[in-house]
Design a protein around this motif. Sequence first.
Motif, PDB file in Angstrom:
ATOM      1  N   LYS A  62       0.623  -1.426   0.293  1.00  0.00           N
ATOM      2  CA  LYS A  62       0.203   0.322  -0.091  1.00  0.00           C
ATOM      3  C   LYS A  62       0.947   1.272   0.466  1.00  0.00           C
ATOM      4  CE  LYS A  62      -3.753  -2.419   2.255  1.00  0.00           C
ATOM      5  NZ  LYS A  62      -4.659  -2.386   4.165  1.00  0.00           N
ATOM      6  N   ALA A  63       2.288   0.917   0.344  1.00  0.00           N
ATOM      7  CA  ALA A  63       3.391   1.794  -0.069  1.00  0.00           C
ATOM      8  C   ALA A  63       3.119   3.129  -0.745  1.00  0.00           C
ATOM      9  CB  ALA A  63       4.030   1.916   0.371  1.00  0.00           C
ATOM     10  N   PRO A  64       3.035   2.975  -2.295  1.00  0.00           N
ATOM     11  CA  PRO A  64       2.721   3.574  -3.139  1.00  0.00           C
ATOM     12  C   PRO A  64       1.804   4.337  -3.100  1.00  0.00           C
ATOM     13  CG  PRO A  64       3.376   1.464  -4.324  1.00  0.00           C
ATOM     14  CD  PRO A  64       2.855   1.449  -2.871  1.00  0.00           C
ATOM     15  N   ALA A  65       0.198   3.721  -2.507  1.00  0.00           N
ATOM     16  CA  ALA A  65      -1.095   4.489  -2.639  1.00  0.00           C
ATOM     17  C   ALA A  65      -0.808   5.736  -1.612  1.00  0.00           C
ATOM     18  CB  ALA A  65      -2.158   3.236  -2.505  1.00  0.00           C
ATOM     19  N   VAL A  66      -0.488   5.146  -0.841  1.00  0.00           N
ATOM     20  CA  VAL A  66      -0.184   6.132   0.590  1.00  0.00           C
ATOM     21  C   VAL A  66       0.792   7.219  -0.111  1.00  0.00           C
ATOM     22  CG1 VAL A  66       0.634   6.119   2.806  1.00  0.00           C
ATOM     23  CG2 VAL A  66      -0.266   5.298   2.379  1.00  0.00           C
ATOM     24  N   ALA A  67       2.022   7.051  -0.869  1.00  0.00           N
ATOM     25  CA  ALA A  67       2.739   8.571  -1.235  1.00  0.00           C
ATOM     26  C   ALA A  67       2.042   9.002  -2.174  1.00  0.00           C
ATOM     27  CB  ALA A  67       4.059   8.097  -1.434  1.00  0.00           C
ATOM     28  N   ARG A  68       0.961   8.411  -2.955  1.00  0.00           N
ATOM     29  CA  ARG A  68       0.340   9.638  -4.258  1.00  0.00           C
ATOM     30  C   ARG A  68      -0.636  10.006  -3.077  1.00  0.00           C
ATOM     31  NH1 ARG A  68      -2.199   5.902  -8.104  1.00  0.00           N
ATOM     32  NH2 ARG A  68      -2.772   7.763  -8.769  1.00  0.00           N
ATOM     33  N   ALA A  69      -1.678   9.537  -2.340  1.00  0.00           N
ATOM     34  CA  ALA A  69      -2.530  10.266  -1.733  1.00  0.00           C
ATOM     35  C   ALA A  69      -2.151  11.504  -1.090  1.00  0.00           C
ATOM     36  CB  ALA A  69      -3.531   9.809  -0.657  1.00  0.00           C
ATOM     37  N   LEU A  70      -1.553  11.466   0.167  1.00  0.00           N
ATOM     38  CA  LEU A  70      -0.354  12.631   0.556  1.00  0.00           C
ATOM     39  C   LEU A  70       0.419  13.657   0.059  1.00  0.00           C
ATOM     40  CD1 LEU A  70       1.000   9.755   3.650  1.00  0.00           C
ATOM     41  CD2 LEU A  70      -0.745  12.204   4.226  1.00  0.00           C
ATOM     42  N   ALA A  71       0.281  13.513  -1.179  1.00  0.00           N
ATOM     43  CA  ALA A  71       1.018  13.833  -2.605  1.00  0.00           C
ATOM     44  C   ALA A  71       0.132  15.193  -3.351  1.00  0.00           C
ATOM     45  CB  ALA A  71       2.404  13.461  -3.952  1.00  0.00           C
ATOM     46  N   GLY A  72      -1.191  14.850  -3.031  1.00  0.00           N
ATOM     47  CA  GLY A  72      -2.607  15.287  -3.418  1.00  0.00           C
ATOM     48  C   GLY A  72      -3.298  14.315  -4.381  1.00  0.00           C
ATOM     49  N   ALA A  73      -3.463  13.306  -4.541  1.00  0.00           N
ATOM     50  CA  ALA A  73      -3.957  12.944  -5.952  1.00  0.00           C
ATOM     51  C   ALA A  73      -5.368  13.284  -6.216  1.00  0.00           C
ATOM     52  CB  ALA A  73      -3.399  11.229  -6.148  1.00  0.00           C
ATOM     53  N   SER A  74      -6.166  12.868  -7.566  1.00  0.00           N
ATOM     54  CA  SER A  74      -7.308  12.953  -7.055  1.00  0.00           C
ATOM     55  C   SER A  74      -8.069  11.930  -6.458  1.00  0.00           C
ATOM     56  CB  SER A  74      -7.605  13.209  -8.742  1.00  0.00           C
ATOM     57  OG  SER A  74      -9.228  12.645  -9.891  1.00  0.00           O
ATOM     58  N   PRO A  75      -9.048  12.469  -6.306  1.00  0.00           N
ATOM     59  CA  PRO A  75      -9.843  11.733  -5.072  1.00  0.00           C
ATOM     60  C   PRO A  75     -10.999  10.912  -6.267  1.00  0.00           C
ATOM     61  CG  PRO A  75     -10.118  13.956  -3.976  1.00  0.00           C
ATOM     62  CD  PRO A  75      -9.421  13.752  -5.226  1.00  0.00           C
ATOM     63  N   VAL A  76     -11.321  10.974  -7.871  1.00  0.00           N
ATOM     64  CA  VAL A  76     -11.777  10.065  -8.405  1.00  0.00           C
ATOM     65  C   VAL A  76     -10.706   8.967  -8.648  1.00  0.00           C
ATOM     66  CG1 VAL A  76     -12.617   9.843 -10.555  1.00  0.00           C
ATOM     67  CG2 VAL A  76     -13.467  11.839  -8.824  1.00  0.00           C
ATOM     68  N   GLU A  77      -9.442   9.161  -8.812  1.00  0.00           N
ATOM     69  CA  GLU A  77      -9.063   8.249  -9.707  1.00  0.00           C
ATOM     70  C   GLU A  77      -7.618   7.777  -8.159  1.00  0.00           C
ATOM     71  OE1 GLU A  77      -5.180  10.479 -11.399  1.00  0.00           O
ATOM     72  OE2 GLU A  77      -6.619  10.759 -12.885  1.00  0.00           O
ATOM     73  N   LEU A  78      -7.808   7.587  -7.123  1.00  0.00           N
ATOM     74  CA  LEU A  78      -6.971   7.887  -5.841  1.00  0.00           C
ATOM     75  C   LEU A  78      -8.282   7.900  -4.068  1.00  0.00           C
ATOM     76  CD1 LEU A  78      -3.284   6.947  -4.838  1.00  0.00           C
ATOM     77  CD2 LEU A  78      -5.182   7.131  -2.433  1.00  0.00           C
ATOM     78  N   PRO A  79      -8.850   7.038  -3.479  1.00  0.00           N
ATOM     79  CA  PRO A  79     -10.172   7.572  -3.257  1.00  0.00           C
ATOM     80  C   PRO A  79      -9.964   8.315  -1.503  1.00  0.00           C
ATOM     81  CG  PRO A  79     -11.549   6.334  -4.451  1.00  0.00           C
ATOM     82  CD  PRO A  79      -9.640   6.571  -5.295  1.00  0.00           C
ATOM     83  N   ALA A  80      -8.736   7.328  -1.006  1.00  0.00           N
ATOM     84  CA  ALA A  80      -8.036   8.184   0.175  1.00  0.00           C
ATOM     85  C   ALA A  80      -7.095   8.600   0.302  1.00  0.00           C
ATOM     86  CB  ALA A  80      -7.868   6.750   0.398  1.00  0.00           C
ATOM     87  N   ALA A  81      -7.151   9.707  -1.299  1.00  0.00           N
ATOM     88  CA  ALA A  81      -6.919  11.139  -0.627  1.00  0.00           C
ATOM     89  C   ALA A  81      -8.108  12.532  -1.154  1.00  0.00           C
ATOM     90  CB  ALA A  81      -6.337  11.758  -2.365  1.00  0.00           C
ATOM     91  N   GLY A  82      -9.284  11.781  -1.117  1.00  0.00           N
ATOM     92  CA  GLY A  82     -10.666  12.811  -0.968  1.00  0.00           C
ATOM     93  C   GLY A  82     -11.219  13.134   0.937  1.00  0.00           C
TER      94      GLY A  82
END
Length: 270
Positions: free
Chosen positions: A226-246
Motif C-alpha cells: 500500500k506504500a505507493p498509494a499512501v505516497a500518492r494520496a499524501l501528495a494530493g492525488a485526485s480523489p476520483v483516481e485515488l479515493p483515500a486522497a479525498g
Amino acid sequence: MSLSPGDRASAELPDDGRPTPQIVIEPDADRLAHSVAEALVARLAAAQAVHGTASVVLTGGGIGIAVLERVAGLVAEPVREVVDWSAVDFWWGDERFVPAGSDERNERQARKALLDALDLPDFRMHVMPASDAGMTPEEAAEDYVGELREYAAEGRDLPRFDVLLLGMGPEGHTASIFPGSPAATDERPVVAVRDCPKPPPTRISLGFGAIRSAEEVWLLVSGEEKAPAVARALAGASPVELPAAGVHGTRATRWLLDAAAASSLPGAEG
C-alpha cells in the motif's frame, strides 16, 4: 524531512482550508494496532468529557479489526477503563451487502473482536442493513440515511462523528469508494456500490460528504503493497483516481501507518 518509525509529521498539501494531515509511523502492524487502540480509547473518553456521549465510525479489514481486538484487551484491564461504553454510538463506514450471518460482514467481525463483550444497548449499534433484510442495495443505503438523520442534532442531516476510522486498499480505495467508481463523485451521504473490483461486489458505503463531516478522520494503513498509494494520496492525488486522497476531518486528519506502508514517502528510511 526524514521519516522513520515513531515519527509524527505533517504532510505538505495545498492550503485549501483543510486540517493539515498528520502522519504517525509505527514499526509494524502489531504496534500500529496497539497505539491506535490506546489513542481511540483516549479520544472517546475526551469526547464523553465534553458531550456526555461519544461516537465512532468503524472500519473493517485486517488492521481495523486488530485495533478493536486491542481495545478489547484494554477494556479487560480495569485500571485502563476510562470510557463509558454504554454511551458510545457505533456506526459503520461501509458494509458488504451479504446476509446478516455472513462472516464477511464488517459488523459481524466487529462484534467478535469487541462489541459483543461490551453488552451495548441496541440503540447504540447503528448497523447497515444486510442483503436478507428485504431491501435492494439502494433501499438499504436510503435506510441508513434515515438512521443518520434520526440521530442528528436538530437542523442537521448527520450525527456528530468524533472519530471516523478508515482503511485503504493497495489501489487507494477507502470505505467502499473505489477508483473511478460512481461513488467517487456521488454527493449523497450513503451510497449503494455495485460491481466492486474486490469481492463481494455489492456494498453500502458512506459517501465523501458524510466522511468529511467527522471531527477526526483516521486512516489506518499497513503493508508495503500500500506504500505507493499512501505516497500518492499524501501528495494530493485526485480523489476520483485515488479515493483515500479525498477524505479528511473537520478538525484533524491522521494517517496512521506502519513502517512498510510509509516506505514510499519522501524521506522515508529504508
